[in-house]
Design a protein around this motif. Structure first.
Motif, PDB file in Angstrom:
ATOM      1  N   MET A  94      10.465 -18.737  14.510  1.00  0.00           N
ATOM      2  CA  MET A  94       9.553 -17.675  14.170  1.00  0.00           C
ATOM      3  C   MET A  94      10.234 -16.346  14.495  1.00  0.00           C
ATOM      4  N   GLN A  95      10.130 -15.408  13.557  1.00  0.00           N
ATOM      5  CA  GLN A  95      10.702 -14.085  13.743  1.00  0.00           C
ATOM      6  C   GLN A  95       9.637 -13.038  13.457  1.00  0.00           C
ATOM      7  N   THR A  96       9.697 -11.940  14.183  1.00  0.00           N
ATOM      8  CA  THR A  96       8.766 -10.849  13.931  1.00  0.00           C
ATOM      9  C   THR A  96       9.455  -9.760  13.130  1.00  0.00           C
ATOM     10  N   LEU A  97       8.678  -9.113  12.291  1.00  0.00           N
ATOM     11  CA  LEU A  97       9.186  -8.032  11.456  1.00  0.00           C
ATOM     12  C   LEU A  97       8.185  -6.885  11.501  1.00  0.00           C
ATOM     13  N   PRO A  98       8.413  -5.890  12.361  1.00  0.00           N
ATOM     14  CA  PRO A  98       7.534  -4.722  12.356  1.00  0.00           C
ATOM     15  C   PRO A  98       7.872  -3.837  11.161  1.00  0.00           C
ATOM     16  N   VAL A  99       6.839  -3.291  10.527  1.00  0.00           N
ATOM     17  CA  VAL A  99       7.010  -2.493   9.318  1.00  0.00           C
ATOM     18  C   VAL A  99       6.178  -1.230   9.452  1.00  0.00           C
ATOM     19  N   ARG A 100       6.732  -0.118   8.985  1.00  0.00           N
ATOM     20  CA  ARG A 100       5.942   1.115   8.856  1.00  0.00           C
ATOM     21  C   ARG A 100       5.984   1.547   7.407  1.00  0.00           C
ATOM     22  N   LEU A 101       4.801   1.695   6.821  1.00  0.00           N
ATOM     23  CA  LEU A 101       4.689   2.238   5.479  1.00  0.00           C
ATOM     24  C   LEU A 101       4.383   3.728   5.589  1.00  0.00           C
ATOM     25  N   VAL A 102       4.791   4.496   4.586  1.00  0.00           N
ATOM     26  CA  VAL A 102       4.701   5.957   4.640  1.00  0.00           C
ATOM     27  C   VAL A 102       3.699   6.471   3.608  1.00  0.00           C
ATOM     28  N   PRO A 103       3.325   7.755   3.721  1.00  0.00           N
ATOM     29  CA  PRO A 103       2.347   8.314   2.790  1.00  0.00           C
ATOM     30  C   PRO A 103       2.721   8.059   1.327  1.00  0.00           C
ATOM     31  N   GLY A 104       1.713   7.621   0.574  1.00  0.00           N
ATOM     32  CA  GLY A 104       1.902   7.348  -0.847  1.00  0.00           C
ATOM     33  C   GLY A 104       2.230   5.912  -1.175  1.00  0.00           C
ATOM     34  N   ASP A 105       2.651   5.121  -0.179  1.00  0.00           N
ATOM     35  CA  ASP A 105       2.945   3.708  -0.431  1.00  0.00           C
ATOM     36  C   ASP A 105       1.671   2.966  -0.806  1.00  0.00           C
ATOM     37  N   ASP A 106       1.798   2.021  -1.730  1.00  0.00           N
ATOM     38  CA  ASP A 106       0.714   1.094  -2.042  1.00  0.00           C
ATOM     39  C   ASP A 106       0.875  -0.078  -1.083  1.00  0.00           C
ATOM     40  N   LEU A 107      -0.071  -0.245  -0.183  1.00  0.00           N
ATOM     41  CA  LEU A 107       0.048  -1.213   0.910  1.00  0.00           C
ATOM     42  C   LEU A 107       0.369  -2.621   0.413  1.00  0.00           C
ATOM     43  N   ARG A 108      -0.405  -3.134  -0.512  1.00  0.00           N
ATOM     44  CA  ARG A 108      -0.190  -4.508  -0.986  1.00  0.00           C
ATOM     45  C   ARG A 108       1.145  -4.638  -1.725  1.00  0.00           C
ATOM     46  N   VAL A 109       1.417  -3.700  -2.616  1.00  0.00           N
ATOM     47  CA  VAL A 109       2.660  -3.739  -3.387  1.00  0.00           C
ATOM     48  C   VAL A 109       3.859  -3.667  -2.443  1.00  0.00           C
ATOM     49  N   CYS A 155      -4.279   0.341  -2.662  1.00  0.00           N
ATOM     50  CA  CYS A 155      -4.596   0.828  -1.316  1.00  0.00           C
ATOM     51  C   CYS A 155      -3.449   1.756  -0.917  1.00  0.00           C
ATOM     52  N   ILE A 156      -3.700   3.065  -0.937  1.00  0.00           N
ATOM     53  CA  ILE A 156      -2.644   4.062  -0.791  1.00  0.00           C
ATOM     54  C   ILE A 156      -2.618   4.625   0.634  1.00  0.00           C
ATOM     55  N   VAL A 157      -1.448   4.515   1.259  1.00  0.00           N
ATOM     56  CA  VAL A 157      -1.269   4.997   2.638  1.00  0.00           C
ATOM     57  C   VAL A 157      -1.432   6.512   2.677  1.00  0.00           C
ATOM     58  N   ARG A 158      -2.243   6.984   3.641  1.00  0.00           N
ATOM     59  CA  ARG A 158      -2.468   8.426   3.817  1.00  0.00           C
ATOM     60  C   ARG A 158      -1.434   9.031   4.762  1.00  0.00           C
ATOM     61  N   THR A 159      -1.340   8.516   5.999  1.00  0.00           N
ATOM     62  CA  THR A 159      -0.358   9.050   6.958  1.00  0.00           C
ATOM     63  C   THR A 159       0.645   7.989   7.400  1.00  0.00           C
ATOM     64  N   THR A 160       0.165   6.804   7.674  1.00  0.00           N
ATOM     65  CA  THR A 160       1.039   5.725   8.133  1.00  0.00           C
ATOM     66  C   THR A 160       0.297   4.400   8.040  1.00  0.00           C
ATOM     67  N   ALA A 161       1.061   3.334   7.969  1.00  0.00           N
ATOM     68  CA  ALA A 161       0.515   1.991   8.159  1.00  0.00           C
ATOM     69  C   ALA A 161       1.546   1.238   8.989  1.00  0.00           C
ATOM     70  N   GLU A 162       1.118   0.778  10.149  1.00  0.00           N
ATOM     71  CA  GLU A 162       1.988   0.059  11.085  1.00  0.00           C
ATOM     72  C   GLU A 162       1.562  -1.395  11.067  1.00  0.00           C
ATOM     73  N   ILE A 163       2.484  -2.267  10.647  1.00  0.00           N
ATOM     74  CA  ILE A 163       2.132  -3.656  10.346  1.00  0.00           C
ATOM     75  C   ILE A 163       3.104  -4.592  11.045  1.00  0.00           C
ATOM     76  N   LEU A 164       2.585  -5.670  11.605  1.00  0.00           N
ATOM     77  CA  LEU A 164       3.422  -6.694  12.209  1.00  0.00           C
ATOM     78  C   LEU A 164       3.361  -7.952  11.354  1.00  0.00           C
ATOM     79  N   ILE A 165       4.528  -8.341  10.843  1.00  0.00           N
ATOM     80  CA  ILE A 165       4.678  -9.557  10.049  1.00  0.00           C
ATOM     81  C   ILE A 165       5.385 -10.597  10.912  1.00  0.00           C
TER      82      ILE A 165
END
Length: 132
Positions: free
Chosen positions: A1-16, A95-105
């Motif tokens: 098992m490996q972890t992958l932290p991700v940060r999405l930025v303003p304007g990103d489509d979260l699901r895409v 679903c469009i990111v406004r400031t940030t989305a911090e996600i743990l995969i």
């Protein structure tokens, strides 16, 4: 098992963005363990409905979870608006990111996911396969 932290930025489509990460990294099987951040638009499909509802405005991501693989995602999310009302459902594109989305995969070893039509539900459902 490996972890992958991700940060999405303003304007990103979260699901895409998450589906693109899974495809680009050839992720065979993973779970989105948690996500927080903010959206300017959320497209959530509520239980029993065919089309997503669009929520506009400053929205906080309270929780994000689901399964993820190179061939797609199954994600659920709860968001709150500026009045504190909470909405939740199936994450649709748009679903469009406004400031940030911090996600743990969390990427799983030894298995791979696919989505196969389940005649009992009428939907493509999670199939779990041992990785060769």
């Amino acid at each position: 098992m490996q972890t992958l932290p991700v940060r999405l930025v303003p304007g990103d489509d979260l699901r895409v963005a998450l589906e693109t990460i899974a495809r680009d990294r050839a992720i065979g099987a993973a779970f989105v363990m948690q996500g927080i951040g903010s959206l300017s638009v959320a497209n959530l499909r509520y239980a029993g409905l065919d089309q997503p509802a669009q929520l506009d405005g400053d929205l906080e991501i309270l929780t994000l979870a689901g399964s993820l693989a190179a061939d797609g995602a199954h994600l659920h999310m709860a968001v709150s608006n500026a009045e504190g009302r909470v909405y939740g459902g199936h994450v649709s594109p748009g679903c469009i990111v406004r400031t940030t989305a911090e996600i743990l995969i969390v990427c799983l070893d030894g298995v791979h996911f696919s989505r196969d039509l389940d005649p009992r539900t009428g939907f493509p459902e999670l199939s779990i396969h041992p990785q060769a």
